[in-house]
Design an enzyme around this catalytic site. Structure first.
Site, PDB file in Angstrom:
ATOM      1  N   THR A 276       3.151   4.304   8.527  1.00  0.00           N
ATOM      2  CA  THR A 276       3.974   4.206   7.333  1.00  0.00           C
ATOM      3  C   THR A 276       4.011   5.546   6.611  1.00  0.00           C
ATOM      4  OG1 THR A 276       2.130   3.574   5.909  1.00  0.00           O
ATOM      5  CG2 THR A 276       3.317   1.774   7.028  1.00  0.00           C
TER       6      THR A 276
ATOM      7  N   CYS B 289       0.371   2.055  12.275  1.00  0.00           N
ATOM      8  CA  CYS B 289       0.582   0.880  11.416  1.00  0.00           C
ATOM      9  C   CYS B 289       0.222  -0.307  12.281  1.00  0.00           C
ATOM     10  CB  CYS B 289       2.025   0.786  10.929  1.00  0.00           C
ATOM     11  SG  CYS B 289       2.422  -0.801  10.139  1.00  0.00           S
TER      12      CYS B 289
ATOM     13  N   ARG C 293       0.811  -1.212   0.000  1.00  0.00           N
ATOM     14  CA  ARG C 293       0.000   0.000   0.000  1.00  0.00           C
ATOM     15  C   ARG C 293       0.845   1.264   0.000  1.00  0.00           C
ATOM     16  NH1 ARG C 293      -0.225  -4.762   1.260  1.00  0.00           N
ATOM     17  NH2 ARG C 293       0.264  -4.321   3.436  1.00  0.00           N
TER      18      ARG C 293
ATOM     19  N   THR D 190      -2.867   1.685   6.404  1.00  0.00           N
ATOM     20  CA  THR D 190      -2.515   2.286   5.117  1.00  0.00           C
ATOM     21  C   THR D 190      -3.538   1.923   4.050  1.00  0.00           C
ATOM     22  OG1 THR D 190      -0.201   2.009   5.770  1.00  0.00           O
ATOM     23  CG2 THR D 190      -0.617   2.708   3.512  1.00  0.00           C
TER      24      THR D 190
ATOM     25  N   CYS E 286      -5.111  -3.176   8.307  1.00  0.00           N
ATOM     26  CA  CYS E 286      -4.019  -2.391   7.716  1.00  0.00           C
ATOM     27  C   CYS E 286      -4.506  -0.950   7.604  1.00  0.00           C
ATOM     28  CB  CYS E 286      -3.635  -2.934   6.342  1.00  0.00           C
ATOM     29  SG  CYS E 286      -2.423  -1.907   5.472  1.00  0.00           S
TER      30      CYS E 286
ATOM     31  N   LYS F 285       8.024  -6.525   9.641  1.00  0.00           N
ATOM     32  CA  LYS F 285       7.530  -7.289   8.487  1.00  0.00           C
ATOM     33  C   LYS F 285       8.471  -8.430   8.102  1.00  0.00           C
ATOM     34  CE  LYS F 285       4.390  -4.038   6.224  1.00  0.00           C
ATOM     35  NZ  LYS F 285       3.200  -4.909   6.245  1.00  0.00           N
TER      36      LYS F 285
END
Length: 233
Positions: free
Chosen positions: A128, A200, A50, A86, A84, A169
């Site tokens: 993010t 995030c 994203r 984002t 999520c 991640k």
């Protein structure tokens, strides 16, 4: 009886998806195991990144988000959520293609802050770069003064903690990403943040409320409680 079917448009990332599901379980009041909701999770880690899409550096995730949502629609999902933040940049376009509602985590966070911290004006955000650049915090939390890390801290602390070789991640939930996120949080607080949003969904896997000196708001915890409340009606 909790008969509605909850959907999770997941995989962004897989651990954040598991975390949201766990929070939905914890938020559900039950007397027996059978009182839990039916929850259908489509964990689709193939959805394009994203942040890269928002920054013009990669493929849009919109089609994949809609495809994932449609798959849940065929299985009878009646309300859904996305683990999520984002991806919420695309949520209104995804919603147009689906028959069931997707609860917006940032709309719920807006309500939560106003209800629980009515005197707060300055809200710090760890998110993010895609989320920061997208303007979604200004869009959905426009009544607050939003404080972001400076560009250097954003790149070298927040994004490194999430995407770095020793980042979340990549499976590292240890001291390296934690120290980076604590440093970023300290800057937000020094600049006046009265609460900090873990913006995030994977940040909260590492950074916990006891690590910082102001309240740390987990949008996924807020979202889980909201989706359970919606599905209980």
């Amino acid at each position: 009886m909790n008969d509605k079917i909850i959907g999770i448009i997941g995989g962004m990332g897989p651990k954040a998806t598991i975390d949201l599901y766990s929070k939905i379980i914890d938020a559900t009041k039950i007397e027996t195991e059978q009182d839990h909701f039916k929850v259908i999770i489509y964990s689709n880690p193939k959805i394009p990144d994203r942040t890269k899409a928002i920054l013009g550096l990669g493929e849009s995730p919109l089609d994949a988000l809609i495809e994932t949502g449609k798959a849940l629609e065929k299985l009878g999902v009646e309300v859904a959520c996305i683990p999520c933040i984002t991806a919420h940049y695309f949520i209104e376009d995804v919603q147009k293609e689906l028959s069931y509602p997707i609860l917006n985590a940032l709309v719920e966070v807006n309500k939560y802050i106003k209800a629980n911290y009515p005197n707060v004006k300055n809200v710090g955000v760890l998110a993010t770069t895609g989320s920061v650049k997208s303007g979604i915090y200004k869009k959905y939390l426009g009544d607050f003064n939003i404080i972001y890390p400076c560009d250097e801290i954003q790149a070298n602390c927040v994004m490194e903690a999430i995407y770095g070789k020793e980042g979340i991640k990549n499976g590292d939930l240890g001291e390296k990403p934690l120290s980076l996120l604590k440093k970023a949080s300290e800057e937000l607080i020094e600049n006046g943040a009265e609460v900090v949003i873990s913006g995030c969904t994977e940040i909260i896997l590492v950074l916990k409320p006891h690590h910082i000196s102001v309240p740390l708001i987990d949008p996924m915890d807020v979202l889980a409680k909201a989706v359970v409340e919606y599905a209980s009606k």
